[in-house]
Design a protein around this motif. Structure first.
Motif, PDB file in Angstrom:
ATOM      1  N   SER A  21       0.840  -1.208   0.000  1.00 45.73           N
ATOM      2  CA  SER A  21       0.000   0.000   0.000  1.00 45.73           C
ATOM      3  C   SER A  21       0.877   1.261   0.000  1.00 45.73           C
ATOM      4  O   SER A  21       2.100   1.185   0.153  1.00 45.73           O
ATOM      5  N   ALA A  74      -2.562  -4.233  -2.623  1.00 43.71           N
ATOM      6  CA  ALA A  74      -2.505  -2.772  -2.691  1.00 43.71           C
ATOM      7  C   ALA A  74      -3.718  -2.296  -3.483  1.00 43.71           C
ATOM      8  O   ALA A  74      -4.354  -3.094  -4.176  1.00 43.71           O
ATOM      9  N   THR A 132      -5.004  -0.779   1.670  1.00 45.50           N
ATOM     10  CA  THR A 132      -4.465  -2.032   2.237  1.00 45.50           C
ATOM     11  C   THR A 132      -5.529  -3.127   2.239  1.00 45.50           C
ATOM     12  O   THR A 132      -6.124  -3.427   3.284  1.00 45.50           O
TER      13      THR A 132
END
Lengths: 281, 279
Positions: A21, A74, A132
């Motif tokens: 992320s 991500a 995330t």
């Protein structure tokens, strides 16, 4: 339980879940060099793959002892970072990879410090973007591990290592707990899947003492996220005891969680997490 | 001491000879891809190196090997022609921030029994398997006639020289009446389940019977080869089939049935091996 040896017929499996992320773009100092967290993570993971190949090295060839999976999560998705969801260690060794020249500082026996350049193979590249989606990563991990366990019923169970620096943005704590429980319920005849969580420290976090492989008596940080990661991490079988006792100087049994770990200790923590490599015969 | 990874040993060897405390001029040998030549062992990697014009195998211990000193002193004293005797060098190789222990083995031309077995099977020259079976039986008989046992007998720890003579490497689990147990109990599947931490003159019995019967079975019917053959022999239905292959040699049948025993000791094993050799 957890006594299966790893042979060509009864392979082992290691699945890495990597948080890619946006926060992984934060700059850190890793092994004396300035880089982003995602670069440090990629280096540590590439190093683990190389070590796994090395440990499978036999005369004139690499023996097929392991399957490796790498899932990156991500933005809004979790995807495999390798060509196939599971790749054998032999296929990884035979895959043409770019190499990276790393400048490393070494201390010589006489105390002098020298800079050396080492070439490292790179199976994964650093990335950092968006949110995330850890929940999606756990779901993908479950699908991958379920099929692996079906194909390898007598093997040492898969080890899943989740490396993150933040909290899931696609699921509540309860949902993450349920997904992790579902993942940990998978098993081979040798035991349940082992889920290890490594939480990387961030300079934006409230300072908290690092927590490495706590036992039942270890006080947890007064932090909801730490408590969640503790709850979803597997209790570790006896085979891990000696290595962890040497690191923490506390008695077993241990839980497979490292909270607020520094990047510099990541390689060592991954080495402990992937201890099933010691069961290669 | 934390375990040292193979990556760390490779990086160190690539730095050059200054990293050794006493050895001078150690150069790793490289494979065609430019990587140091090594195999991974359970206690650490074993590199092929050169010092001057001589070749050696350099075993790098991932953990301290200090407790092995009495054993290595004994190996030097025994000086058995069956054993490739190493020099154990404590705190010798600088890796990262501390010294690691190494053992330097004189280089022996040849291949491991494991490699030979796979090579002859793969190349279809299966008539060589009977030679391997006989060579191993002869080696095992010589071991049993002596005062020591290997302790971790497996095809990877046996070198077959070009002459066919077999010699033992990696004797860190050696049994001798003058030694105490070092906590190394051999490698499954070559260890009888009941052996556990036994440390006596019978610790090689099961591995000898398992390897010998496997080699003889393969020499008669090479198609039996599967990775798990040696694991399967004592327990699965293959035993009955292999017994039929051995029908002209009652001693091999006896050895095969000994694998199913609950006892890790095999009575009169050397006598049985002698009978097999002279059949």
């Amino acid at each position: 339980m957890y006594s299966a040896q790893i042979t060509r017929q009864h392979k082992g499996a290691i699945l890495l879940l990597l948080d890619l992320s946006g926060s992984m773009a934060e700059r850190v100092v890793f092994e004396g060099r300035s880089m982003t967290k995602s670069q440090a993570l990629a280096e540590a993971v590439n190093s683990l793959i190389q070590e796994c190949i090395n440990r499978s090295r036999r005369e004139r060839s690499t023996a097929d002892y392991f399957d490796i999976g790498i899932v990156g999560y991500a933005a809004d998705e979790a995807t495999s970072l390798l060509k196939n969801s599971w790749q054998s260690i032999v296929a990884l060794d035979n895959t043409p990879t770019p190499t990276q020249s790393l400048r490393l500082r070494r201390t010589l026996p006489d105390g002098r410090s020298v800079e050396t350049i080492v070439e490292r193979r790179c199976w994964i590249e650093p990335e950092a973007k968006g949110r995330t989606p850890m929940g999606k990563a756990f779901q993908l991990a479950r699908r991958m591990c379920q099929s692996w366990c079906c194909k390898h019923p007598d093997s040492f169970p898969p080890i899943v290592i989740n490396i993150t620096d933040g909290e899931a943005t696609d699921a509540t704590a309860e949902e993450i707990g349920a997904l992790a429980q579902s993942l940990r319920s998978l098993s081979t005849n040798d035991g349940n899947l082992l889920l290890m969580n490594i939480h990387l420290a961030s300079e934006h976090d409230t300072p908290t003492e690092p927590l490495r492989f706590p036992n039942e008596g270890t006080p947890l940080p007064n932090n909801r996220h730490a408590q969640l990661l503790y709850n979803i991490s597997s209790p570790l079988p006896e085979l891990y005891n000696a290595a962890i006792e040497e690191l923490t100087h506390t008695p077993p049994p241990y839980r497979a969680i490292c909270y607020n770990a520094s990047l510099d200790e990541l390689v060592g923590l991954l080495a402990i997490g992937s201890l099933s490599m010691d069961r290669i015969i | 001491m934390a375990k040292i990874g193979i990556n760390d040993f490779i990086d160190t060897l690539l730095l050059g000879g200054d990293m050794f405390r006493t050895l001078k001029g150690v150069e790793p040998l490289f494979d065609p891809y430019g990587r140091p030549r090594f195999v991974a062992g359970r206690q650490g990697p074993i590199f092929r190196v050169r010092i001057g014009n001589e070749h050696f195998a350099l075993k790098c211990y991932s953990h301290s090997a200090h407790s092995l000193l009495p054993l290595h002193n004994l190996l030097a004293e025994l000086n058995s022609p069956l054993i490739v005797v190493p020099s154990l060098l404590i705190q010798e190789l600088w890796v990262g921030h501390s010294y690691a222990d190494v053992a330097l083995y004189p280089w022996v031309e040849g291949q491991t029994l494991d490699w030979e077995l796979r090579h002859w099977l793969r190349s279809g020259q299966t008539d060589r398997l009977a030679h391997l079976a006989e060579g191993f039986t002869r080696l095992a008989s010589e071991i049993l006639a002596g005062s020591w046992r290997h302790g971790d007998l497996k095809p990877e720890n046996i070198i077959v020289e070009p002459s066919g003579r077999m010699r033992l490497i990696d004797c860190d689990g050696l049994y001798h009446p003058s030694l105490s147990w070092q906590g190394q109990a051999g490698t499954p599947p070559y260890v009888h389940p009941e052996r556990r931490d036994a440390y006596d003159e019978h610790i090689d019995d099961y591995s000898i019977a398992l390897i010998a019967t496997s080699l003889y079975a393969l020499s008669i019917q090479p198609s039996l080869f599967r990775e798990e053959l040696m694991v399967a022999l004592p327990t699965l239905g293959t035993t009955a089939h292999i017994a039929t292959l051995f029908k002209h040699n009652s001693h091999l049948v006896g050895l095969l049935s000994a694998l199913n025993s609950n006892e890790y000791k095999i009575t009169d094993l050397n006598h049985t091996l002698q009978c097999i050799l002279h059949k």
